[in-house]
Structure formats: structure tokens, C-alpha cells
Design a protein around this motif. Structure first.
Motif, PDB file in Angstrom:
ATOM      1  N   VAL A 190       0.802  -1.454   0.056  1.00  0.00           N
ATOM      2  CA  VAL A 190       0.375   0.003   0.063  1.00  0.00           C
ATOM      3  C   VAL A 190       0.970   1.050  -0.032  1.00  0.00           C
ATOM      4  O   VAL A 190       0.758   2.341  -0.760  1.00  0.00           O
ATOM      5  CB  VAL A 190      -0.974   0.159   0.836  1.00  0.00           C
ATOM      6  CG1 VAL A 190      -1.777   1.349   1.109  1.00  0.00           C
ATOM      7  CG2 VAL A 190      -2.113  -1.057   1.146  1.00  0.00           C
ATOM      8  N   GLU A 191       1.911   1.270   0.812  1.00  0.00           N
ATOM      9  CA  GLU A 191       2.876   2.018   1.027  1.00  0.00           C
ATOM     10  C   GLU A 191       3.677   2.804  -0.758  1.00  0.00           C
ATOM     11  O   GLU A 191       4.099   3.772  -0.633  1.00  0.00           O
ATOM     12  CB  GLU A 191       3.442   2.142   2.009  1.00  0.00           C
ATOM     13  CG  GLU A 191       5.043   3.111   2.000  1.00  0.00           C
ATOM     14  CD  GLU A 191       4.215   4.921   2.057  1.00  0.00           C
ATOM     15  OE1 GLU A 191       5.166   5.805   2.237  1.00  0.00           O
ATOM     16  OE2 GLU A 191       3.063   5.412   2.803  1.00  0.00           O
ATOM     17  N   ALA A 192       4.062   1.671  -0.662  1.00  0.00           N
ATOM     18  CA  ALA A 192       4.964   1.642  -2.535  1.00  0.00           C
ATOM     19  C   ALA A 192       3.545   2.298  -3.588  1.00  0.00           C
ATOM     20  O   ALA A 192       4.328   3.005  -4.331  1.00  0.00           O
ATOM     21  CB  ALA A 192       4.894   0.444  -2.423  1.00  0.00           C
TER      22      ALA A 192
ATOM     23  N   VAL B 163      -5.605   1.733  -2.200  1.00  0.00           N
ATOM     24  CA  VAL B 163      -5.478   2.831  -2.110  1.00  0.00           C
ATOM     25  C   VAL B 163      -6.421   3.603  -3.389  1.00  0.00           C
ATOM     26  O   VAL B 163      -6.740   3.075  -3.978  1.00  0.00           O
ATOM     27  CB  VAL B 163      -4.489   3.368  -3.009  1.00  0.00           C
ATOM     28  CG1 VAL B 163      -3.757   4.440  -2.872  1.00  0.00           C
ATOM     29  CG2 VAL B 163      -3.244   2.552  -2.134  1.00  0.00           C
ATOM     30  N   LEU B 164      -7.081   4.852  -2.284  1.00  0.00           N
ATOM     31  CA  LEU B 164      -8.610   5.135  -3.659  1.00  0.00           C
ATOM     32  C   LEU B 164      -7.991   6.385  -4.119  1.00  0.00           C
ATOM     33  O   LEU B 164      -7.410   7.561  -3.390  1.00  0.00           O
ATOM     34  CB  LEU B 164      -9.361   5.790  -2.073  1.00  0.00           C
ATOM     35  CG  LEU B 164     -10.737   6.305  -2.663  1.00  0.00           C
ATOM     36  CD1 LEU B 164     -11.523   5.407  -3.443  1.00  0.00           C
ATOM     37  CD2 LEU B 164     -12.003   6.697  -2.361  1.00  0.00           C
TER      38      LEU B 164
ATOM     39  N   PRO C 108      10.742   0.402  -4.799  1.00  0.00           N
ATOM     40  CA  PRO C 108      10.359   0.141  -3.079  1.00  0.00           C
ATOM     41  C   PRO C 108      11.107   1.406  -2.327  1.00  0.00           C
ATOM     42  O   PRO C 108      11.425   2.440  -3.462  1.00  0.00           O
ATOM     43  CB  PRO C 108      11.503  -1.006  -3.043  1.00  0.00           C
ATOM     44  CG  PRO C 108      12.349  -0.691  -4.415  1.00  0.00           C
ATOM     45  CD  PRO C 108      11.147  -0.396  -5.312  1.00  0.00           C
ATOM     46  N   ALA C 109      10.282   1.673  -1.214  1.00  0.00           N
ATOM     47  CA  ALA C 109      10.962   3.314  -0.495  1.00  0.00           C
ATOM     48  C   ALA C 109      12.179   2.548  -0.426  1.00  0.00           C
ATOM     49  O   ALA C 109      12.827   1.763  -0.492  1.00  0.00           O
ATOM     50  CB  ALA C 109      10.386   3.487   0.502  1.00  0.00           C
ATOM     51  N   PRO C 110      13.189   4.232  -0.370  1.00  0.00           N
ATOM     52  CA  PRO C 110      14.929   4.723  -0.091  1.00  0.00           C
ATOM     53  C   PRO C 110      14.698   4.086   0.768  1.00  0.00           C
ATOM     54  O   PRO C 110      13.891   4.771   2.371  1.00  0.00           O
ATOM     55  CB  PRO C 110      14.902   5.690  -0.990  1.00  0.00           C
ATOM     56  CG  PRO C 110      13.212   6.370  -0.451  1.00  0.00           C
ATOM     57  CD  PRO C 110      12.301   5.407  -0.575  1.00  0.00           C
TER      58      PRO C 110
ATOM     59  N   GLY D 183       2.712   8.279   4.834  1.00  0.00           N
ATOM     60  CA  GLY D 183       3.875   8.584   4.838  1.00  0.00           C
ATOM     61  C   GLY D 183       5.418   8.511   4.973  1.00  0.00           C
ATOM     62  O   GLY D 183       6.472   9.071   5.021  1.00  0.00           O
ATOM     63  N   THR D 184       4.702   8.861   6.425  1.00  0.00           N
ATOM     64  CA  THR D 184       5.408  10.070   7.548  1.00  0.00           C
ATOM     65  C   THR D 184       6.005   9.080   7.821  1.00  0.00           C
ATOM     66  O   THR D 184       5.751   8.343   8.751  1.00  0.00           O
ATOM     67  CB  THR D 184       4.969  10.994   8.257  1.00  0.00           C
ATOM     68  OG1 THR D 184       3.768  12.212   7.191  1.00  0.00           O
ATOM     69  CG2 THR D 184       6.006  12.251   9.306  1.00  0.00           C
ATOM     70  N   ARG D 185       7.280   9.339   8.835  1.00  0.00           N
ATOM     71  CA  ARG D 185       8.592   8.261   9.230  1.00  0.00           C
ATOM     72  C   ARG D 185       8.289   8.851  10.356  1.00  0.00           C
ATOM     73  O   ARG D 185       8.536   9.876  11.083  1.00  0.00           O
ATOM     74  CB  ARG D 185       9.689   8.052   8.198  1.00  0.00           C
ATOM     75  CG  ARG D 185       9.202   7.053   7.389  1.00  0.00           C
ATOM     76  CD  ARG D 185      11.036   7.904   7.238  1.00  0.00           C
ATOM     77  NE  ARG D 185      12.596   7.400   6.811  1.00  0.00           N
ATOM     78  CZ  ARG D 185      13.128   8.125   7.169  1.00  0.00           C
ATOM     79  NH1 ARG D 185      13.331   9.548   6.765  1.00  0.00           N
ATOM     80  NH2 ARG D 185      14.429   7.481   7.988  1.00  0.00           N
TER      81      ARG D 185
END
Length: 208
Positions: A26-28, A54-55, A76-78, A200-202
Motif C-alpha cells: 500500500v505504501e509503495a 488506495v483510493l 521500493p521505498a528508499p 508516508g510520514t516516518r
């Protein structure tokens, strides 16, 4: 990944509830769609992630957009350092810390150490405005909700339920296990964006 039409101007990307690493998928896709929109390759007003979907809302031509998305592969997320990580100061004195320790087969200090040392990511927001669902804990540490929800959970309460950590932005009923509290304001209608922690915030739940 399936793409389904929702109404006249929306699409739903279904990442598969039973697929491996659904939060990561989902995040990707959320990040990929946001990048494409920023580059002008995607016309959508809202990108709204959830637990397994994801909408895309406000899509002028859903059929054409669905064909385009079907040919995309999310990157992929860096892997990054500490830059960009939001530190949430947490006082770890929650009423359910002993119960969490029992579930995990650990001591209370070990639970605090685990939570403080985990880099979380906001998977999506829901339940209440500004309530962040934070992923990052191993699936083996998933926790049951309380059998009977509390009538009132104070604003700023840091809690765990299922595979998620979360922070109550306002006082409300709730059935998550309370592990601490923060004074950070998570939702302000006058701010832009109103939610302090967006998808998406870490995040790090740093001991106060």
C-alpha cells in the motif's frame, strides 16, 4: 493488484488483504501515485491509502487512468537516515503496558525499548481526524483490542492494537492498549495540512 471503478470519478487499487507485506505494498503504491501526480502523469484530486487499498478520487477519465496504472510498477521505498523522521515525545506510563509486556513475553522496560527503537511509518489515517495508523512492528507482536472499549481515552494517548501503533488526536472512546501519552498536537483545522502525521510520514516514539 486489482483496480476497480468507484462511482463516476474514482478508482480503488486493491493490494490484496491476504498478500505478503500488505502495508508495504500500500505504501509503495501511495508513494508511486504521489510521485506520478507531482510529475503530471496522474490526474487525481485525492490519494487516500487504507489498510489494504488506495483510493484515487477526482479522476477525470477513470478508464484511461486505470489502463495507465496497470502498466506501472511501484518503486521500493528508499532507505534513508534520520532526516525527515518526526520524533513524537512520549511519556511511557500507559495503563496497559503490563498487559502488552505479558502478551509479548517481555518486561515493561523491554516493551518501551522496543517501541522507542522502532521506526514507524504512517500507513493511513482514520477512525478520527488525524488518527495515524503506524506500521513498523513485526506481525508476531500484533495485539488484541480490549474486550470492552474505554468510554473515554484522553487526547495524546499512544496505543497499540492489532499490528498497529496509534495516537489519539482527541479524547474519544477507544479499545486500544494504552502504552503512553504525548503532548504533541496531531490535528489542527487551521493548519495546512490539518493532520500533523500524514500517510508516508516516518515516526519515532521517542521517550520524553
Amino acid at each position: 493488484m486489482r483496480i476497480r471503478r468507484v462511482g463516476a470519478y474514482a478508482l480503488l487499487l486493491d493490494c490484496g488483504e491476504d498478500e505478503p507485506d500488505v502495508p508495504g505494498r500500500v505504501e509503495a503504491w501511495r508513494a508511486e501515485l504521489a510521485r506520478r501526480r507531482d510529475r503530471g502523469e496522474l490526474d487525481a484530486i485525492e490519494i487516500v491509502p487504507a489498510a489494504a487499498t488506495v483510493l484515487l478520487d477526482g479522476v477525470p477519465d477513470p478508464a484511461a487512468t486505470a489502463r495507465s496504472i496497470a502498466g506501472w510498477t511501484p518503486r521500493p521505498a528508499p532507505v534513508r537516515g534520520t532526516a525527515g523522521v518526526v520524533e513524537v515525545p512520549v511519556t511511557y506510563d500507559g495503563a496497559d503496558l503490563p498487559a502488552v509486556a505479558e502478551h509479548w513475553g517481555a518486561s515493561v522496560p523491554a516493551v518501551v525499548e522496543r517501541l522507542a527503537g522502532t521506526e514507524f511509518r504512517v500507513a493511513f489515517c482514520g477512525f478520527a481526524p488525524g488518527f495515524p495508523y503506524l506500521t513498523g512492528l513485526p506481525a508476531a507482536l500484533a495485539l488484541p483490542r480490549l474486550p470492552t472499549p474505554r468510554a473515554r481515552v484522553p487526547a495524546g494517548s499512544v496505543a497499540l492494537a492489532g499490528p498497529y501503533a496509534g495516537i489519539y488526536p482527541t479524547a474519544s472512546p477507544g479499545g486500544w492498549l494504552l502504552v503512553g501519552r504525548t503532548g504533541l498536537v496531531l490535528f489542527d483545522v487551521a493548519a495546512d495540512p490539518p493532520a500533523r502525521l500524514t500517510p508516508g510520514t516516518r515516526v519515532r516514539l521517542a521517550p520524553a
